[in-house]
Design an enzyme around this catalytic site. Structure first.
Site, mmCIF file in Angstrom:
data_model
loop_
_atom_site.group_PDB
_atom_site.id
_atom_site.type_symbol
_atom_site.label_atom_id
_atom_site.label_comp_id
_atom_site.label_asym_id
_atom_site.label_seq_id
_atom_site.Cartn_x
_atom_site.Cartn_y
_atom_site.Cartn_z
ATOM 1 N N ILE A 251 -6.171 -28.144 2.438
ATOM 2 C CA ILE A 251 -5.489 -26.779 2.146
ATOM 3 C C ILE A 251 -6.184 -25.708 2.587
ATOM 4 O O ILE A 251 -7.493 -25.554 2.000
ATOM 5 C CB ILE A 251 -5.368 -27.010 0.570
ATOM 6 C CG1 ILE A 251 -4.485 -28.108 0.086
ATOM 7 C CG2 ILE A 251 -4.730 -25.786 -0.217
ATOM 8 C CD1 ILE A 251 -4.280 -28.822 -1.468
ATOM 9 N N ALA B 285 -6.541 -21.117 1.861
ATOM 10 C CA ALA B 285 -6.283 -20.135 0.921
ATOM 11 C C ALA B 285 -6.811 -18.808 1.779
ATOM 12 O O ALA B 285 -7.873 -18.579 2.292
ATOM 13 C CB ALA B 285 -6.800 -20.252 -0.392
ATOM 14 N N CYS C 60 0.769 -1.213 -0.133
ATOM 15 C CA CYS C 60 0.060 -0.086 -0.145
ATOM 16 C C CYS C 60 0.789 1.364 0.102
ATOM 17 O O CYS C 60 0.270 2.287 -0.332
ATOM 18 C CB CYS C 60 -1.132 0.069 1.293
ATOM 19 S SG CYS C 60 -2.087 -1.253 1.219
ATOM 20 N N GLY D 271 -6.144 -14.303 1.573
ATOM 21 C CA GLY D 271 -5.484 -12.913 1.181
ATOM 22 C C GLY D 271 -6.367 -12.720 -0.454
ATOM 23 O O GLY D 271 -7.482 -13.102 -0.737
ATOM 24 N N THR E 212 -10.054 -24.696 1.529
ATOM 25 C CA THR E 212 -10.594 -25.007 0.279
ATOM 26 C C THR E 212 -11.471 -26.054 0.170
ATOM 27 O O THR E 212 -11.889 -26.680 1.084
ATOM 28 C CB THR E 212 -9.404 -25.010 -0.593
ATOM 29 O OG1 THR E 212 -8.780 -26.184 -0.323
ATOM 30 C CG2 THR E 212 -8.667 -23.725 -0.304
ATOM 31 N N LYS F 221 -23.641 16.738 18.724
ATOM 32 C CA LYS F 221 -24.334 15.990 17.763
ATOM 33 C C LYS F 221 -23.227 15.594 16.565
ATOM 34 O O LYS F 221 -23.006 16.528 15.673
ATOM 35 C CB LYS F 221 -25.510 16.547 17.148
ATOM 36 C CG LYS F 221 -26.629 16.644 18.200
ATOM 37 C CD LYS F 221 -27.882 17.153 17.370
ATOM 38 C CE LYS F 221 -27.807 18.509 17.165
ATOM 39 N NZ LYS F 221 -29.325 19.009 16.855
#
Length: 560
Positions: free
Chosen positions: A287, A289, A50, A291, A282, A443
């Site tokens: 397995i 996964a 990022c 991301g 998965t 507020k």
């Protein structure tokens, strides 16, 4: 005291960065005896992708600041084996073995696993357009990518750039290139930048880009690239326009890296990502996964979706680790809570947008408001353009968007948590939030959004919206002052300032709907209440003339 786990499990993780690295670290905190190996085909196991646009823009000048954790730290702190520039080529599910290639030596070797986590991330979309592989055309996905762009800018003395795509990376790259004194053209196939926003909410961003010298071409996708004799590039668009440039940044988006998963026969979802359950498992029980490679469910709509964000990737990594080591934690889904900064403007969103709710045929309502980020009497109060979407039945909050110079992400974060908890606009109305003059108001804008929505649901002050105006069979009443009306107004409106309204109610029809508006909605609300208490059929135009202008007049201003 918690007993030490003696599980000898062999855990292999394909890919690092956010999901894979967080899975590995969390796994070690759950088991001291498990063997944990990360295979990363690149040169960095955990880096801040990022931050890459800001490295290109010289806001971040030290490349090492982008490295979150290196292989030595993983070994010393967590006893985790990180193998950089080792690419996993194949998964043999029947034998529970992966095949790995050491990219430095060329060695190919097998590794068996008890549990395998796939975190290869996503790859930048690079469509097969003519000239797409010309020198000077870059994507921004890794530290080496940004390094090459910096070098190109310096050695070629780049003066002009074309950014293709107006999402997070496209906007951030645009800002950072301008920061380096480069003239930027931003081309976007869609008719707005920042697709998570609804079109009228993107209007201030379009205006801001142009005010900073960016040439903006909306609704004009790229069809090809041509090399010029002087080394520059011609970018050719659907409209037939040609943009000569020294540098092209492709920020069209990303697609999940599912080559391994597909070859192994794992289930792939409709959006192109690996399909997983709530524990990130998965279709193969050994397995997992996590991301940018996975599809997950949208928290609000329950649709399967693909949203590549760092926060969800980190959470998914932790949840996969906990599932592997026997804990019954589950991923709740994604809300798409995100924020982006561009030339001092903050853009934030969470939950469903109106485009999605329309597409799904959901029954929803909305409010617009433009409160200050803190009280007006304290210096430098900045307006926030806000939009709140909610269910008209029970008032449940469905989504929110906000754009402004200050205090934006704070309000969206509050609403994001409200969505997580299934809260309603009535809860926003009553939320107790921090207040001091320099930080907010008694507020808060979150409270005000809830109040406006709740008053609509209670029919104390029903709302209408700018796109509803052609349906009006009655009077449109502008309650701003005469000088404001003279500066610009809706064509069919009649002007009676709020300060004169009670004395002039005799001029209003009792047998017609009266739709009221002011500049941002507050005076319109006061007028609507006064009229309804005097037996007029009044409703308030949400967001006032400011929202009307953003939606009605400016949506198509920068279309090619």
């Amino acid at each position: 005291m918690e007993k030490m786990t003696t599980n000898k499990k062999r855990l292999l993780i394909v890919g690092g960065v956010a999901g894979g690295a967080s899975c590995a670290a969390r796994s070690r905190r759950l088991s001291e005896t498990a063997e944990i190996i990360i295979f990363e085909r690149g040169q960095f196991v955990s880096f801040a992708n990022c931050g890459l646009p800001y490295y290109v823009g010289d806001v971040i000048t030290d490349e090492q600041k982008l490295v979150v954790a290196n292989a030595d730290l993983f070994k010393q702190r967590f006893n985790i084996d990180v193998r950089l520039e080792n690419e996993v080529l194949e998964i043999d599910r029947e034998k529970a073995v992966i095949t790995v290639k050491n990219r430095k030596t060329g060695e190919i070797y097998p590794e068996n696993y008890d549990a395998l986590v796939l975190a290869p991330g996503a790859a930048s979309i690079r469509p097969p357009l003519p000239g797409i592989d010309l020198p000077g055309i870059f994507a921004v996905r890794t530290i080496p990518d940004s390094r090459r762009i910096r070098e190109w800018i310096s050695t070629r003395e780049v003066k002009r750039a074309v950014v293709v795509g107006g999402g997070f990376i496209g906007l951030e790259m645009t800002e950072n290139l301008v920061h380096r004194g480069i003239s930027v053209t931003l081309l976007q196939n869609q008719t707005q930048v920042m697709a998570p926003l609804d079109p009228e909410m993107a209007t201030p961003i379009h205006d801001l880009l142009v005010s900073h010298g960016v040439t903006l071409g909306l609704g004009d996708g790229v069809v090809g690239f041509e090399a010029n004799a002087d080394g520059s590039i011609n970018v050719i668009t659907q409209s037939g326009a040609t943009h000569a440039t020294d540098l092209v940044i492709l920020a069209i988006g990303v697609r999940p890296e599912t080559t391994l998963a597909k070859a192994a026969g794992l289930e792939i979802g409709e959006r192109g990502g690996i399909r997983v359950n709530a524990q990130m498992q998965t279709s193969d029980e050994k397995i997992w996964a996590v991301g940018d490679v996975v599809e997950v469910q949208d928290f609000v709509t329950k649709e399967w979706t693909f949203i590549p964000l760092a926060g969800p990737a980190n959470r998914q990594g932790r949840i996969a680790a906990e599932a592997i080591f026997g804990r019954n934690t589950q991923f709740r889904g994604v809300q798409g809570t995100s924020v982006c900064g561009i030339f001092g403007l903050t853009i934030a969103t969470t939950g469903a947008n109106e485009k999605t709710l329309k597409r799904l045929g959901w029954n929803y309502d909305k409010v617009y408001l433009h409160p200050g980020h803190h009280v007006g009497y304290y210096p430098n109060a900045k307006p926030i353009n806000m939009k709140l979407l909610f269910s008209p039945g029970d008032g449940r909050v469905l989504g929110a968007q906000a754009v402004g110079e200050a205090g934006v992400e704070k309000r969206i974060d509050v609403i994001a948590m409200a969505i997580q908890l299934g809260a309603t606009v009535y809860d926003l109305e009553e939320a107790e939030l921090c207040y001091a003059p320099q930080f907010g108001a008694a507020k808060d804008p979150v409270n005000i959004a809830g109040m406006i929505a709740a008053k609509d649901l209670r029919e104390d002050a029903p709302l209408v919206h700018w796109e509803d105006l052609p349906k009006l069979d009655g009077m449109l009443l502008d309650v701003r002052e005469a000088y404001e009306f003279a500066a610009g107004h809706v064509e069919t409106a009649v002007n009676i300032p709020l300060s004169e309204l009670r004395q002039r109610m005799v001029e209003l029809p009792t047998d017609q709907d009266i739709w009221v508006y002011c500049q941002v909605g507050q005076r319109g609300y006061y007028a609507t209440r006064a009229l309804r208490l005097n037996n007029f059929r009044a409703a308030n135009l949400s967001g006032g003339f400011k929202t009307y202008q953003a939606g009605k007049f400016k949506l198509n201003q920068y279309l090619v």
